[in-house]
Design an enzyme around this catalytic site. Sequence first.
Site, PDB file in Angstrom:
ATOM      1  N   LYS A  72       8.449 -82.512  84.219  1.00 12.32           N
ATOM      2  CA  LYS A  72       9.847 -82.065  84.287  1.00 12.32           C
ATOM      3  C   LYS A  72      10.077 -80.869  83.364  1.00 12.32           C
ATOM      4  O   LYS A  72      10.721 -79.897  83.742  1.00 12.32           O
ATOM      5  CB  LYS A  72      10.781 -83.232  83.922  1.00 12.32           C
ATOM      6  CG  LYS A  72      10.821 -84.306  85.018  1.00 12.32           C
ATOM      7  CD  LYS A  72      11.474 -85.605  84.575  1.00 12.32           C
ATOM      8  CE  LYS A  72      11.260 -86.675  85.663  1.00 12.32           C
ATOM      9  NZ  LYS A  72      11.704 -88.008  85.263  1.00 12.32           N
ATOM     10  N   GLN A 122      13.815 -91.264  80.057  1.00  7.88           N
ATOM     11  CA  GLN A 122      12.703 -91.632  80.945  1.00  7.88           C
ATOM     12  C   GLN A 122      12.532 -93.153  81.002  1.00  7.88           C
ATOM     13  O   GLN A 122      12.427 -93.807  79.961  1.00  7.88           O
ATOM     14  CB  GLN A 122      11.410 -90.951  80.469  1.00  7.88           C
ATOM     15  CG  GLN A 122      10.222 -91.180  81.369  1.00  7.88           C
ATOM     16  CD  GLN A 122      10.379 -90.539  82.757  1.00  7.88           C
ATOM     17  OE1 GLN A 122      10.860 -89.422  82.893  1.00  7.88           O
ATOM     18  NE2 GLN A 122       9.983 -91.259  83.792  1.00  7.88           N
ATOM     19  N   ASP A 137      20.272 -88.010  86.229  1.00  3.09           N
ATOM     20  CA  ASP A 137      19.473 -88.973  86.999  1.00  3.09           C
ATOM     21  C   ASP A 137      20.357 -89.750  87.976  1.00  3.09           C
ATOM     22  O   ASP A 137      19.860 -90.422  88.881  1.00  3.09           O
ATOM     23  CB  ASP A 137      18.787 -89.972  86.042  1.00  3.09           C
ATOM     24  CG  ASP A 137      17.293 -89.705  85.912  1.00  3.09           C
ATOM     25  OD1 ASP A 137      16.752 -88.983  86.772  1.00  3.09           O
ATOM     26  OD2 ASP A 137      16.683 -90.222  84.957  1.00  3.09           O
TER      27      ASP A 137
END
Length: 292
Positions: A53, A97, A120
């Site tokens: 990312k 994450q 997200d």
Amino acid sequence: MAIILDGKKVSLDIQDELKEEVIRRKEKGKKIPHLAAILVGDDGASITYVNAKVKACERIGFKSTLVKLPEITTEKELVAEIQKLNEDIKIDGFIVQLPLPKHINEQKIIQSINPKKDVDGFHPQNVGRMALGLKTFLPATPNGILEIIKRYKIDTVGKHCVVIGRSHIVGSPMSILMGQNYYPGNATVTLTHSRTKNLKELCLQADIIIIALGKPEFLTADMVKDDVVIIDVGITRIPDESKKNGYRLVGDVKFDEVEKKASYITPVPGGVGPMTISSLLMNTMNATKLNK
Ligand code: NAP
């Protein structure tokens, strides 16, 4: 023979478009998108995902910040880090994450993220907005699948879409999005899971199958009808001594035989997987515009 849905190419196209947009924003003196990621612990797969990312940000000219925390970080300490990012006006969006170490409550962490920076799309407020069809950050994998469907102009209106798997990150949001009353939606959706009794029968009626269960080569040719559209989300590492890294990646679909019957199909790797990062980058660009 099916048309292969090339997620790798679509993903790179999206990143090129975003790169252009960054250049235009720079010329106009507008803010350059800044994505942050929090990584707790040293899980190998998570490190790989986060690094990918960060690299993608660099490639397209986004700014990025990686906050690395040790495995022993407490829930309270993690929430404090999240608060810092929530309040930092330089940061447009950030992710934590997953998965997190077992002693940390994932839901509690997700709920401590400012929904306007939740790129997200996991915060309950954003999930609710998605369910209501309001503008929001869509979760990365479902968003990537919609983008593939759009870019290949696949017809979804009135089609029977069978979604296999009901996880919060893929199957469940996918079933909502495919049923919404605008393109790429307006499908008639059946959401299936491990308690579904007549899966094969349902699959044989499906015009579109989106499969996310994590069982390699589960969907076989005898389970699908001719011209079906197949979106394979599954990724499983299978030991393979002939490979340098000792494994190969296998999807939930028995590709070689299903491809012969399908009209469109995503390969594994190179299908849905590469789209996830581009979705996150699209959400970050949107967050930058939203939070200005
Ligand atoms: P998950 O949380 O692992 O859940 C699996 C789902 O499959 C559950 O809903 C389960 O039903 C259902 N299931 C299990 N056996 C079944 C059966 N025999 N028939 C029908 N449904 C069955 O799901 P996930 O996190 O979405 O992951 C699924 C796969 O997608 C994994 O391989 C993962 O690595 C991959 N993935 C890929 C990406 C990407 O970017 N390409 C992103 C996310 C995930 P119950 O709810 O009843 O248990």
